[in-house]
Design a protein around this motif. Structure first.
Motif, PDB file in Angstrom:
ATOM      1  N   THR A   1       0.804  -1.221   0.000  1.00  0.00           N
ATOM      2  CA  THR A   1       0.000   0.000   0.000  1.00  0.00           C
ATOM      3  C   THR A   1       0.838   1.272   0.000  1.00  0.00           C
ATOM      4  O   THR A   1       0.535   2.223  -0.715  1.00  0.00           O
ATOM      5  N   THR A   2       1.902   1.294   0.785  1.00  0.00           N
ATOM      6  CA  THR A   2       2.717   2.504   0.867  1.00  0.00           C
ATOM      7  C   THR A   2       3.344   2.878  -0.469  1.00  0.00           C
ATOM      8  O   THR A   2       3.550   4.053  -0.738  1.00  0.00           O
ATOM      9  N   VAL A   3       3.657   1.895  -1.284  1.00  0.00           N
ATOM     10  CA  VAL A   3       4.324   2.213  -2.550  1.00  0.00           C
ATOM     11  C   VAL A   3       3.410   2.070  -3.754  1.00  0.00           C
ATOM     12  O   VAL A   3       3.706   2.597  -4.829  1.00  0.00           O
TER      13      VAL A   3
ATOM     14  N   PRO B   1      -0.856   2.052  -4.234  1.00  0.00           N
ATOM     15  CA  PRO B   1      -2.198   1.925  -3.663  1.00  0.00           C
ATOM     16  C   PRO B   1      -3.187   1.145  -4.542  1.00  0.00           C
ATOM     17  O   PRO B   1      -4.236   0.746  -4.051  1.00  0.00           O
ATOM     18  N   ASP B   2      -2.871   0.935  -5.805  1.00  0.00           N
ATOM     19  CA  ASP B   2      -3.835   0.294  -6.707  1.00  0.00           C
ATOM     20  C   ASP B   2      -3.866  -1.223  -6.511  1.00  0.00           C
ATOM     21  O   ASP B   2      -2.847  -1.905  -6.647  1.00  0.00           O
TER      22      ASP B   2
ATOM     23  N   ALA C   1      10.491  -4.526  -5.774  1.00  0.00           N
ATOM     24  CA  ALA C   1      11.536  -3.515  -5.965  1.00  0.00           C
ATOM     25  C   ALA C   1      11.172  -2.193  -5.296  1.00  0.00           C
ATOM     26  O   ALA C   1      12.017  -1.536  -4.692  1.00  0.00           O
ATOM     27  N   LYS C   2       9.895  -1.819  -5.371  1.00  0.00           N
ATOM     28  CA  LYS C   2       9.504  -0.516  -4.814  1.00  0.00           C
ATOM     29  C   LYS C   2       9.654  -0.481  -3.293  1.00  0.00           C
ATOM     30  O   LYS C   2      10.004   0.547  -2.726  1.00  0.00           O
TER      31      LYS C   2
ATOM     32  N   TRP D   1      11.838  -2.186  -1.676  1.00  0.00           N
ATOM     33  CA  TRP D   1      13.276  -2.112  -1.484  1.00  0.00           C
ATOM     34  C   TRP D   1      13.781  -0.696  -1.691  1.00  0.00           C
ATOM     35  O   TRP D   1      14.679  -0.227  -0.994  1.00  0.00           O
ATOM     36  N   VAL D   2      13.196   0.006  -2.706  1.00  0.00           N
ATOM     37  CA  VAL D   2      13.640   1.381  -2.951  1.00  0.00           C
ATOM     38  C   VAL D   2      13.329   2.257  -1.733  1.00  0.00           C
ATOM     39  O   VAL D   2      14.139   3.084  -1.316  1.00  0.00           O
ATOM     40  N   LEU D   3      12.151   2.040  -1.127  1.00  0.00           N
ATOM     41  CA  LEU D   3      11.794   2.787   0.079  1.00  0.00           C
ATOM     42  C   LEU D   3      12.842   2.546   1.168  1.00  0.00           C
ATOM     43  O   LEU D   3      13.275   3.472   1.858  1.00  0.00           O
TER      44      LEU D   3
ATOM     45  N   GLU E   1      15.990   4.396   0.186  1.00  0.00           N
ATOM     46  CA  GLU E   1      15.895   5.844   0.397  1.00  0.00           C
ATOM     47  C   GLU E   1      16.071   6.190   1.872  1.00  0.00           C
ATOM     48  O   GLU E   1      16.782   7.119   2.227  1.00  0.00           O
TER      49      GLU E   1
END
Lengths: 278, 354, 281
Positions: free
Chosen positions: C131-133, C135-136, C150-151, C153-155, C158
């Protein structure tokens, strides 16, 4: 052979049996007169070798950007097959990558190919920092050590001649030319075999354009990936590519060495294109 | 012969209004007292969304509208336009409320204690009563005078520690949305007023988008309080500060994630604030979540989330407006619709000829 | 209407069956989120209706029930849910962690180690870790199917680049059985290691979002973490519970007039530790 397209077509709309024969170069239209579908790519076959740089030119609406999206699988292909780098199926036959399972398609996009879009909003995630965008590609290629990811992100950030101190800034805080550079760093960070560029410098300042083209050329020479460059700007094609393919109404109308095509165009449409641009 | 309803509506409208009032005849026998005391949350919503603190007129409005609370709030708003403004009262400090209920979900215990007060949070919503150990016959709560409890916000210790981001006060004096309407960039005081007058359901829906993932995820309620606030006013003739009454209000402070403070780059927690007339916890919490989303950047860098966009919130939470506009579609639109049809016909003709 | 005509466990048997089917699927696919037809409960959404539905469809008259909120048996919401379940089932309630057969929890895993005959039911506000990365919902499903995290992991990248570590305090994403990444409900990082290789069955119920998922007994669960970085849990070193003296447990930080105090979050642990101390003295 790195990439091979065989009879690839893309139809937007319901589609019918008349779509392909009734459109394209001969018919001189891209809209099917029977079902009104738009035929963006009509029966295109092409090959790209290792380290080869292919240019795709044509006026807007000729289907050149769609062709790139089909190769990168941003859009589903309507008909045809695509082979990539000897990828084989279980029986050992060359395998149509369009029929790969989703996880392997994702692997292709993460490891083997990269795309640089004209609109940086398509190529970058504006919610992630510049470094985060580069990291996404490195992570997608399977790396899970933070220090390695950070070092690689900084390495590619350096490659595009950006100061290290700006790596944690968000894309919004960069200029248009810088955003394109970040896209390049992101695209190259997985060491892809094939780089797809869709009008990479369109809309940028002429001096910025030239520097980005030089950067792309230098990186290609250093890293040795193949490229397909889509542009309506013959200057860009002349500067970057070895071979050129001319498209009109979704069809391939001429193909050959870039020098030859620009010096001595054969097809009347290419002649028109060259005479109006040069 | 069929007849064409072109005009002659005056009589029809009169009958329709009569019909409406006669349908609600039974409401006349409901006393102000039953509504203000018995249906107090209905009255609170009407006052809050009507943007005027008046219990008796809220009761009157509910009777007149058969309990349609939006219509009732509309009556109060309309009445508000007729009231002369004498002056401005002093700002209310919600730290100084006489507390009836005050909780914090951020800490297990807090200075002043968790005061549950009257709340339906733990009511089992069944029409029948359940067999339960505490289900004794005698009432547990005896009506006593509410003691004068005053407690500081549960977030005050964090503020003293410099762990909470304080927004710059960028305004000389608060904007007054009842005297002019703001243009972007919207001053925070204007956005807060619009939300304090906003409809509970609309604030809830927009706030909920943020909680569900389209924005800063999972707020923590730092301090939620219900109580009475004294209204102090400087007498226009004598110049003395006088208490002119007290109102029941709800206030909420919500904690989001932390981020570098733009002021000095130090990491601090973001806090949002919500406030409304009467007791309406849903509204105050929703408002504080929206304030949090709009005034601070949480995880959602870039701020494209609905709840973080003042343009969306400012123009869509006032249900007196949105209800009016929604219902206006019942007005005749046959001229514009006829024009629409002409355009359709021409376009079809054009496509068929092609 | 009286409580006499409410069936055992509140639901009709068909509703329980549907929920059990979702649970079976969840157990078969560790960490996979299974949708279910979440029923309206007489307590509000967000107050534990997911956990409550799981508990009510599992419970039998032989069960011993423990309910905690923030580790505490006496927390208002825990008391309220316990009263409700007891009133519609008549089962025995307990606060002793080892005696309970079903433990429903919000925000904590009990300090006392669980055993094979126990089920830990979590109340879940956000079942979807993505959900954090993203929402759909449709995109989320696709990402799970492709094991494309991956998203997330990117969070993590960062936060590590900017703050030295992830900013996630609770709900730390975990990899279940080396496959799906899962939201463990808002438990602190302190409790994440307890999820792995746990003898008890762990079931997660999200009423508002209508999802059920599970960690079967003895399943490998790892926090999503860079391989060259330590997973750091909350640090209470040098602090102890002021009531029972426990160290190495999760402590509540309480701000009172005379300053900051620390107490056990797990009230059963605190009570038993206090008794043991007195017994020894």
């Amino acid at each position: 052979m790195l990439l091979e397209l065989k009879n690839v077509s893309k139809i937007f709309g319901s589609g019918c049996n008349n779509c392909l024969p009734e459109t394209g170069e001969q018919a001189d239209r891209a809209i099917c007169p029977v079902c009104h579908s738009v035929v963006a790519v009509n029966d295109v076959s092409l090959k790209v070798k290792d380290k080869e740089i292919l240019g795709v030119v044509g006026e807007s609406g000729s289907g050149k950007s769609t062709l790139l999206q089909l190769i990168f699988q941003d859009q589903p292909v309507s008909e045809g097959t695509i082979f990539f780098n000897g990828i084989k199926d279980r029986e050992g036959n060359n395998c149509n990558i369009l029929e790969l399972p989703p996880a392997r398609k994702a692997w292709l996009r993460n490891h083997e190919m990269s795309m640089i879009y004209q609109n940086p909003h398509l190529g970058l995630n504006f919610n992630f920092s510049a470094g985060g965008n580069i990291a996404e590609k490195i992570l997608g290629a399977g790396e899970k050590r933070y220090e390695v990811i950070r070092d690689q992100a900084l390495y590619y950030f350096g490659k595009i001649e950006m100061p290290r101190s700006r790596i944690d800034d968000y894309p919004d805080n960069f200029s248009g030319g810088q955003q394109q550079r970040i896209q390049i760093a992101k695209a190259l960070s997985s060491s892809p075999r094939l780089l797809l560029l869709d009008e990479p410098t369109t809309g940028l300042d002429v001096s910025v354009q030239a520097r980005i083209l030089d950067l792309i050329k230098a990186l290609q020479y250093e890293m040795g990936f193949s490229m397909i460059v889509v542009s309506h700007d013959l200057g860009v094609i002349n500067h970057l590519t070895d071979l050129t393919l001319v498209m009109k109404n979704g069809s391939l109308v001429e193909y050959g060495l870039t020098d030859q095509i620009l010096e001595d165009p054969q097809h009347p449409y290419t002649q028109l294109l060259v005479s109006s641009k040069l | 012969m069929s007849y064409v309803a072109i005009k002659g509506g005056a009589e029809a409208i009169r009958y329709s209004k009569d019909f409406f009032h006669s349908e609600l005849d039974d409401a006349k026998s409901i006393s102000d007292q039953s509504l203000v005391k018995g249906l107090r949350y209905a009255c609170d919503r009407v006052m809050s969304e009507g943007a005027l603190y008046t219990e008796t007129l809220a009761a009157e409005a509910i009777r007149k509208t058969g309990g349609d609370l939006l219509e009732a709030a509309f009556y109060v708003r309309a009445h508000r336009s007729t009231c002369q403004r004498i002056g401005s009262a002093e700002p209310i400090d919600t730290n100084q409320l006489r507390i009836k209920r005050r909780i914090s979900s951020a800490f297990k215990d807090i200075k002043g204690g968790q005061i549950l007060g009257p709340s339906c949070d733990y009511v089992i919503r069944l029409f029948s009563s359940l067999k339960s150990s505490d289900n004794t016959e005698a009432p547990l709560f005896e009506e006593t005078d509410i003691p004068n409890i005053r407690v500081e916000s549960a977030l005050t210790p964090l503020r003293r520690d410099d762990r909470v981001a304080m927004l710059e006060n960028e305004e000389q004096s608060p904007f007054d949305v009842t005297r002019s309407f703001p243009l972007p960039p919207y001053p925070r005081s204007a956005v807060m007023q619009i939300m304090a007058r906003g409809e509970t359901g609309s604030l809830l829906a927009f706030g909920y988008t943020s909680m569900r993932g389209y924005g800063d995820v999972h707020p923590t309620i730092g301090d939620l309080r219900l109580g009475e606030a004294d209204i102090l006013f400087t007498h226009p003739f004598t110049g003395n500060r006088v208490k002119i009454g007290s109102i029941r209000v709800t206030a909420c402070e919500t904690v989001g994630s932390f981020n570098p403070d733009p002021k000095d780059g130090k990491l601090r927690l973001a806090v949002g604030y919500g406030f409304c007339f009467g007791f309406n916890e849903t509204k105050a919490i929703s408002m504080s979540v929206l304030d949090l989303a709009m005034s601070h950047k949480g995880y959602s860098v870039g701020g494209q989330a609905i709840a973080a966009n003042p343009e969306i919130v400012v123009h869509h939470v006032d249900a007196i407006e949105s209800m009016g506009f929604t219902n206006h579609f019942k007005l005749p639109h046959y001229v514009t619709f006829q024009a629409d049809l002409q355009v359709l016909n021409n376009a079809r003709k054009n496509n068929d000829d092609r | 209407m009286t409580t006499d005509n409410i069936t055992f466990g509140f639901f009709d048997e068909d509703a329980k069956k549907e929920i059990r089917r979702a649970m079976l699927k969840a157990v078969a696919l560790p960490g996979y989120i299974v949708p279910f037809a979440s029923r309206e409960m007489p307590i509000a959404r967000g107050w534990g209706t997911g956990g409550l539905q799981v508990t009510l469809s599992l419970i039998t008259d032989k069960d011993q029930l423990k309910i905690i909120d923030q580790g505490c048996d006496g927390s208002v919401n825990a008391v309220n849910i316990r009263d409700f379940i007891v009133s519609v089932t008549g089962v025995e309630e307990t606060t002793a962690t080892p005696d309970a057969t079903i433990i429903q929890t919000r925000h904590r895993v009990p300090e006392y180690p669980l055993s094979e005959n126990q089920t830990l039911v979590y109340q879940v506000p956000y079942p979807e870790v993505l959900t954090t990365v993203e929402p759909d919902t449709a995109r989320q499903k696709e990402m799970h199917a492709n094991v494309d995290y991956a998203k997330l992991w990117v969070l993590l990248y960062e936060d590590t680049a900017q703050f030295g570590d992830s900013r996630i305090s609770s709900r730390y994403p975990v990899v279940v059985n080396n496959h799906y990444v899962m939201d463990p409900s808002p438990i602190p990082k302190f409790d994440i290691p307890k999820l792995s290789d746990n003898p008890a069955l762990q079931i997660f119920g999200a009423g508002r979002e209508k999802r059920i998922y599970a960690i079967p007994p003895y399943t490998d669960v790892k926090p999503l973490k860079f391989s060259d970085r330590e997973f750091a849990i909350e640090d209470f070193s040098g602090k102890a519970c002021e009531r029972c003296g426990s160290e190495d447990v999760f402590l509540d930080e309480v701000h009172l007039d005379d300053g900051v105090h620390f107490f056990c979050s797990d009230t059963y642990h605190c009570d038993t530790h206090l008794k043991e101390d007195r017994g020894a003295a």
